[in-house]
Design a protein around this motif. Structure first.
Motif, mmCIF file in Angstrom:
data_model
loop_
_atom_site.group_PDB
_atom_site.id
_atom_site.type_symbol
_atom_site.label_atom_id
_atom_site.label_comp_id
_atom_site.label_asym_id
_atom_site.label_seq_id
_atom_site.Cartn_x
_atom_site.Cartn_y
_atom_site.Cartn_z
ATOM 1 N N ALA A 109 0.490 7.579 15.973
ATOM 2 C CA ALA A 109 0.827 8.970 15.653
ATOM 3 C C ALA A 109 0.133 9.951 16.588
ATOM 4 O O ALA A 109 0.682 11.019 16.861
ATOM 5 C CB ALA A 109 0.468 9.268 14.194
ATOM 6 N N GLY A 126 5.180 4.206 17.263
ATOM 7 C CA GLY A 126 4.088 4.539 18.172
ATOM 8 C C GLY A 126 2.898 5.038 17.383
ATOM 9 O O GLY A 126 3.022 5.358 16.199
ATOM 10 N N PHE A 135 3.715 14.938 5.183
ATOM 11 C CA PHE A 135 2.988 13.980 4.342
ATOM 12 C C PHE A 135 2.134 13.101 5.247
ATOM 13 O O PHE A 135 2.670 12.340 6.063
ATOM 14 C CB PHE A 135 3.981 13.147 3.522
ATOM 15 N N GLU A 170 5.373 5.661 12.692
ATOM 16 C CA GLU A 170 4.788 4.360 12.325
ATOM 17 C C GLU A 170 4.340 3.642 13.583
ATOM 18 O O GLU A 170 5.090 3.550 14.550
ATOM 19 C CB GLU A 170 5.814 3.528 11.548
ATOM 20 N N ALA A 171 3.117 3.094 13.544
ATOM 21 C CA ALA A 171 2.543 2.439 14.719
ATOM 22 C C ALA A 171 2.898 0.955 14.800
ATOM 23 O O ALA A 171 2.932 0.383 15.888
ATOM 24 C CB ALA A 171 1.028 2.592 14.706
ATOM 25 N N SER A 180 7.897 5.696 0.411
ATOM 26 C CA SER A 180 7.719 7.146 0.222
ATOM 27 C C SER A 180 8.761 7.917 1.030
ATOM 28 O O SER A 180 9.183 9.011 0.629
ATOM 29 C CB SER A 180 6.304 7.571 0.632
ATOM 30 N N HIS A 213 6.468 -2.955 10.693
ATOM 31 C CA HIS A 213 6.675 -1.995 9.616
ATOM 32 C C HIS A 213 7.876 -1.101 9.932
ATOM 33 O O HIS A 213 8.717 -0.841 9.066
ATOM 34 C CB HIS A 213 5.422 -1.136 9.408
ATOM 35 N N GLY A 232 2.930 7.730 8.788
ATOM 36 C CA GLY A 232 2.633 6.487 8.077
ATOM 37 C C GLY A 232 3.822 6.063 7.229
ATOM 38 O O GLY A 232 3.945 6.466 6.076
ATOM 39 N N THR A 233 4.690 5.223 7.791
ATOM 40 C CA THR A 233 5.974 4.880 7.154
ATOM 41 C C THR A 233 5.879 3.657 6.259
ATOM 42 O O THR A 233 6.506 3.620 5.194
ATOM 43 C CB THR A 233 7.035 4.577 8.237
ATOM 44 N N LEU A 234 5.132 2.654 6.725
ATOM 45 C CA LEU A 234 5.139 1.318 6.110
ATOM 46 C C LEU A 234 6.603 0.849 5.994
ATOM 47 O O LEU A 234 7.324 0.896 6.981
ATOM 48 C CB LEU A 234 4.401 1.357 4.765
ATOM 49 N N ILE A 238 0.826 -1.215 0.000
ATOM 50 C CA ILE A 238 0.000 0.000 0.000
ATOM 51 C C ILE A 238 0.855 1.258 0.000
ATOM 52 O O ILE A 238 0.409 2.325 0.415
ATOM 53 C CB ILE A 238 -1.000 -0.002 1.187
ATOM 54 N N HIS A 239 2.081 1.116 -0.497
ATOM 55 C CA HIS A 239 2.980 2.264 -0.691
ATOM 56 C C HIS A 239 2.513 3.075 -1.891
ATOM 57 O O HIS A 239 1.760 2.572 -2.739
ATOM 58 C CB HIS A 239 4.396 1.747 -0.933
ATOM 59 N N VAL A 240 2.980 4.315 -1.990
ATOM 60 C CA VAL A 240 2.648 5.122 -3.161
ATOM 61 C C VAL A 240 3.272 4.484 -4.409
ATOM 62 O O VAL A 240 4.252 3.745 -4.318
ATOM 63 C CB VAL A 240 3.145 6.589 -3.021
ATOM 64 N N ASP A 288 -0.117 10.027 5.621
ATOM 65 C CA ASP A 288 -0.414 8.782 4.905
ATOM 66 C C ASP A 288 -0.484 7.612 5.874
ATOM 67 O O ASP A 288 0.066 6.544 5.623
ATOM 68 C CB ASP A 288 0.643 8.542 3.815
ATOM 69 N N ALA A 289 -1.166 7.803 7.012
ATOM 70 C CA ALA A 289 -1.314 6.695 7.970
ATOM 71 C C ALA A 289 -2.753 6.190 7.917
ATOM 72 O O ALA A 289 -3.326 6.090 6.832
ATOM 73 C CB ALA A 289 -0.902 7.156 9.360
ATOM 74 N N ASP A 290 -3.334 5.857 9.063
ATOM 75 C CA ASP A 290 -4.718 5.384 9.091
ATOM 76 C C ASP A 290 -5.641 6.549 8.740
ATOM 77 O O ASP A 290 -5.548 7.632 9.311
ATOM 78 C CB ASP A 290 -5.051 4.813 10.467
HETATM 79 N N1 SAM Z 1 3.702 6.245 3.203
HETATM 80 C C1 SAM Z 1 3.915 4.832 2.901
HETATM 81 C C2 SAM Z 1 4.415 4.699 1.485
HETATM 82 O O1 SAM Z 1 3.810 5.279 0.588
HETATM 83 O O2 SAM Z 1 5.431 4.008 1.264
HETATM 84 C C3 SAM Z 1 2.646 4.040 3.059
HETATM 85 C C4 SAM Z 1 1.994 4.155 4.402
HETATM 86 S S1 SAM Z 1 0.676 2.997 4.611
HETATM 87 C C5 SAM Z 1 -0.535 3.592 3.506
HETATM 88 C C6 SAM Z 1 0.032 3.456 6.192
HETATM 89 C C7 SAM Z 1 0.931 3.125 7.364
HETATM 90 O O3 SAM Z 1 0.410 3.804 8.527
HETATM 91 C C8 SAM Z 1 0.995 1.644 7.716
HETATM 92 O O4 SAM Z 1 2.337 1.234 7.792
HETATM 93 C C9 SAM Z 1 0.339 1.558 9.083
HETATM 94 O O5 SAM Z 1 0.924 0.597 9.949
HETATM 95 C C10 SAM Z 1 0.579 2.952 9.623
HETATM 96 N N2 SAM Z 1 -0.361 3.345 10.670
HETATM 97 C C11 SAM Z 1 -1.640 2.920 10.841
HETATM 98 N N3 SAM Z 1 -2.180 3.496 11.913
HETATM 99 C C12 SAM Z 1 -1.227 4.306 12.436
HETATM 100 C C13 SAM Z 1 -1.188 5.164 13.566
HETATM 101 N N4 SAM Z 1 -2.227 5.313 14.373
HETATM 102 N N5 SAM Z 1 -0.049 5.849 13.802
HETATM 103 C C14 SAM Z 1 1.017 5.714 12.963
HETATM 104 N N6 SAM Z 1 1.033 4.914 11.903
HETATM 105 C C15 SAM Z 1 -0.069 4.212 11.641
#
Ligand code: SAM
Length: 224
Positions: A118, A116, A137, A89-90, A71, A94, A65-67, A39-41, A139-141
């Motif tokens: 976010a 943790g 940027f 990143e939670a 990105s 990941h 949102g690191t995954l 689910i990366h960009v 891009d998390a939940d």
């Molecule tokens: N930005 C990344 C990329 O494009 O390569 C994709 C990020 S992915 C769409 C969303 C990420 O947010 C997942 O790794 C997920 O574990 C993380 N995530 C979900 N809930 C979160 C939270 N409450 N706090 C921080 N990260 C969270």
């Protein structure tokens, strides 16, 4: 609606404008091998993030949102010498994969991966006096995107750019009575941006290898 055509056009664009890059490919391979969801960009979107960071002259970047750090690598590569990126990143799996990927990408000294939720780590960044960030940027939940926007405003300055991904959700954003927490979160995000005098924003619909979605860009304005 022709998702296959969208993907082929994405490939056409990437083949011409986004040269194959062994580091980025290794990031995706290692992320897949570690069982991370894809689910990366997309590559052309990663390049857009890089361009935005360059246009912005960003020296400090915050990512929520690191995954596996895909990105993150795009954004970190846009930084000038001495620039810094913090990514939140939670999920420990990941974060671990991202740290290994960033190490391999030679960016371990530039990027800090903070583990943790976010909504816990963002207030901590503010308390530490981190920022202002030149680009954020989100891009998390998706249910929490509106809350992340609040913190992004705390952690930026006039002239900063806030980018949020997945703001169209295949058109579901239109559904005012949706029970989908992501749709509701994104709709709250729009309302908040619209009501915020410190922001001037737009969103564009995107189609491609990642389906039908959208990207929002919000510029932080000088205080009125
Ligand atoms: N930005 C990344 C990329 O494009 O390569 C994709 C990020 S992915 C769409 C969303 C990420 O947010 C997942 O790794 C997920 O574990 C993380 N995530 C979900 N809930 C979160 C939270 N409450 N706090 C921080 N990260 C969270």
């Amino acid at each position: 609606h022709d998702p296959q055509l969208w993907s082929e056009v994405d490939r056409y664009i990437a083949e011409r404008l986004v040269p194959a890059d062994p580091v980025l490919e290794a990031v995706l391979e290692a992320s897949a091998a570690a069982g991370l969801p894809p689910i990366h960009v997309a590559p052309n979107q990663g390049k857009l993030l890089w361009l935005l960071a360059r246009l912005q002259g960003a020296r400090r970047i915050l990512e929520v949102g690191t995954l596996g750090g895909y990105s993150t690598v795009w954004l970190a590569r846009a930084l000038p010498p001495g620039g810094r990126l913090i990514t939140l990143e939670a999920d420990p799996r990941h974060a671990e994969a991202a740290r290994a990927n960033l190490e391999r990408a030679g960016l371990a000294g530039v990027v800090e991966v903070r583990l943790g939720r976010a909504l816990d780590t963002l207030p901590r960044l503010a308390a530490e006096g981190q920022g202002p960030f030149d680009l954020v940027f989100l891009d998390a939940d998706k249910p929490s995107t509106a809350e992340y926007l609040r913190w992004a405003l705390e952690l930026t300055r006039p002239g900063s750019l806030i980018v949020a991904d997945n703001v169209v959700r295949a058109g579901a954003v239109l559904e005012g009575s949706s029970r989908d927490p992501s749709v509701r979160g994104i709709r709250r995000f729009y309302e908040q941006v619209a009501a915020e005098p410190r922001l001037s924003a737009t969103a564009i619909q995107t189609v491609g290898s990642k389906g039908y979605d959208g990207l929002a860009l919000a510029l932080v304005l000088p205080e009125a």
